[in-house]
Design a protein around this motif. Sequence first.
Motif, PDB file in Angstrom:
ATOM      1  N   ASP A  63       0.850  -1.310  -0.117  1.00 45.89           N
ATOM      2  CA  ASP A  63       0.019  -0.038   0.053  1.00 45.89           C
ATOM      3  C   ASP A  63       0.811   1.340   0.025  1.00 45.89           C
ATOM      4  OD1 ASP A  63      -2.683   1.334   0.331  1.00 45.89           O
ATOM      5  OD2 ASP A  63      -1.761   1.811   2.095  1.00 45.89           O
ATOM      6  N   LEU A  64       2.008   1.157   0.798  1.00 42.62           N
ATOM      7  CA  LEU A  64       2.900   2.382   0.505  1.00 42.62           C
ATOM      8  C   LEU A  64       3.473   2.393  -0.624  1.00 42.62           C
ATOM      9  CD1 LEU A  64       4.326   4.421   2.469  1.00 42.62           C
ATOM     10  CD2 LEU A  64       6.003   2.974   3.000  1.00 42.62           C
ATOM     11  N   LEU A  65       3.837   1.606  -1.254  1.00 42.27           N
ATOM     12  CA  LEU A  65       4.499   1.467  -2.665  1.00 42.27           C
ATOM     13  C   LEU A  65       3.317   2.189  -3.594  1.00 42.27           C
ATOM     14  CD1 LEU A  65       6.591  -2.011  -2.905  1.00 42.27           C
ATOM     15  CD2 LEU A  65       7.240   0.795  -2.541  1.00 42.27           C
ATOM     16  N   VAL A  66       2.266   1.761  -3.364  1.00 44.09           N
ATOM     17  CA  VAL A  66       0.927   2.184  -4.445  1.00 44.09           C
ATOM     18  C   VAL A  66       0.813   4.024  -4.192  1.00 44.09           C
ATOM     19  CG1 VAL A  66      -1.459   2.317  -4.879  1.00 44.09           C
ATOM     20  CG2 VAL A  66      -0.214   0.157  -4.511  1.00 44.09           C
ATOM     21  N   ARG A  70       1.795   6.824  -6.758  1.00 44.18           N
ATOM     22  CA  ARG A  70       0.645   8.055  -6.943  1.00 44.18           C
ATOM     23  C   ARG A  70       1.224   9.097  -6.773  1.00 44.18           C
ATOM     24  NH1 ARG A  70      -4.673   5.182  -4.117  1.00 44.18           N
ATOM     25  NH2 ARG A  70      -5.015   3.671  -5.613  1.00 44.18           N
ATOM     26  N   ALA A  71       2.100   9.256  -5.537  1.00 39.91           N
ATOM     27  CA  ALA A  71       2.645  10.571  -5.148  1.00 39.91           C
ATOM     28  C   ALA A  71       3.571  11.096  -6.330  1.00 39.91           C
ATOM     29  CB  ALA A  71       3.442  10.492  -3.903  1.00 39.91           C
ATOM     30  N   THR A  72       4.492   9.980  -6.845  1.00 39.13           N
ATOM     31  CA  THR A  72       5.326  10.181  -7.757  1.00 39.13           C
ATOM     32  C   THR A  72       4.763  10.822  -9.321  1.00 39.13           C
ATOM     33  OG1 THR A  72       6.891   8.365  -7.095  1.00 39.13           O
ATOM     34  CG2 THR A  72       7.153   9.054  -9.222  1.00 39.13           C
ATOM     35  N   ALA A  73       3.519  10.282  -9.544  1.00 42.87           N
ATOM     36  CA  ALA A  73       2.807  10.584 -10.546  1.00 42.87           C
ATOM     37  C   ALA A  73       2.321  12.210 -10.448  1.00 42.87           C
ATOM     38  CB  ALA A  73       1.353   9.653 -10.850  1.00 42.87           C
ATOM     39  N   VAL A  74       1.890  12.296  -9.232  1.00 42.79           N
ATOM     40  CA  VAL A  74       1.171  13.784  -9.006  1.00 42.79           C
ATOM     41  C   VAL A  74       2.404  14.658  -9.180  1.00 42.79           C
ATOM     42  CG1 VAL A  74       0.258  15.226  -7.227  1.00 42.79           C
ATOM     43  CG2 VAL A  74      -0.555  12.909  -7.576  1.00 42.79           C
ATOM     44  N   LEU A  75       3.635  14.163  -8.529  1.00 42.63           N
ATOM     45  CA  LEU A  75       4.827  15.002  -8.514  1.00 42.63           C
ATOM     46  C   LEU A  75       5.292  15.176  -9.887  1.00 42.63           C
ATOM     47  CD1 LEU A  75       7.071  16.362  -7.112  1.00 42.63           C
ATOM     48  CD2 LEU A  75       8.365  14.396  -6.806  1.00 42.63           C
TER      49      LEU A  75
END
Length: 219
Positions: A63-66, A70-75
């Motif tokens: 879950d942390l990796l997901v 997502r955070a990477t995509a948003v970034l």
Amino acid sequence: MDRLAEEYNAEAERLAEQLDLCGIKKEALSSKARLSLHLLASTASKLQLAEARPELVLAAWADLLVKESRATAVLHKLQEGIDSLAQKKAAAQATNQVLQQILQDVQSQQRRLADKVSEQAKTTGQMRVKQQEYCRTQAKYQRRLAANGFTPEITHAALEADHNRVTELQQRLAGLQAKLASYHHLPASMLGAELALQQASERLVEKQANLQSRLADIE
């Protein structure tokens, strides 16, 4: 946090009890095993898990990796937005420089135009002063001419105009004289003209009779 610490301590005690049931003392574990056990407990603590079971740790880790993905995509999207804003900023700065150059050119033209208008106003003022001087000089000489008996009627321009009028009248008179000559010197009145024509007709008849008489004598 205190509650989690208590839970982890309880979990550590349960692990120790299970190790005791298996006949394994914590002290008997190798340093690597103890380190792994410590890392497992620390990881469960950071993942805020009530139990340090491997499946729970793996699920929380996934879950942390997901979330990280997502955070990477948003970034990444944020970075694209920042890059787009940077490009727009650069374009706006370039446009601003062009507009500033245009503004400077316009201001320079305005200054040149203002200088030209000022110079023209100065020249106009000088011409007005000269015109006033000429008017005063003309008035002075007119007074002198009047004192010497000069009248405006005998100026060259007035004489030239009179000459032109006389020439025009002479041309009109010549045309009228030519027209009058075409009437063979007939009187101006209608009655006199009819009488003259009658007399001319009588003379013509008389001359024709004389001509016929002479022709008869010749025969």
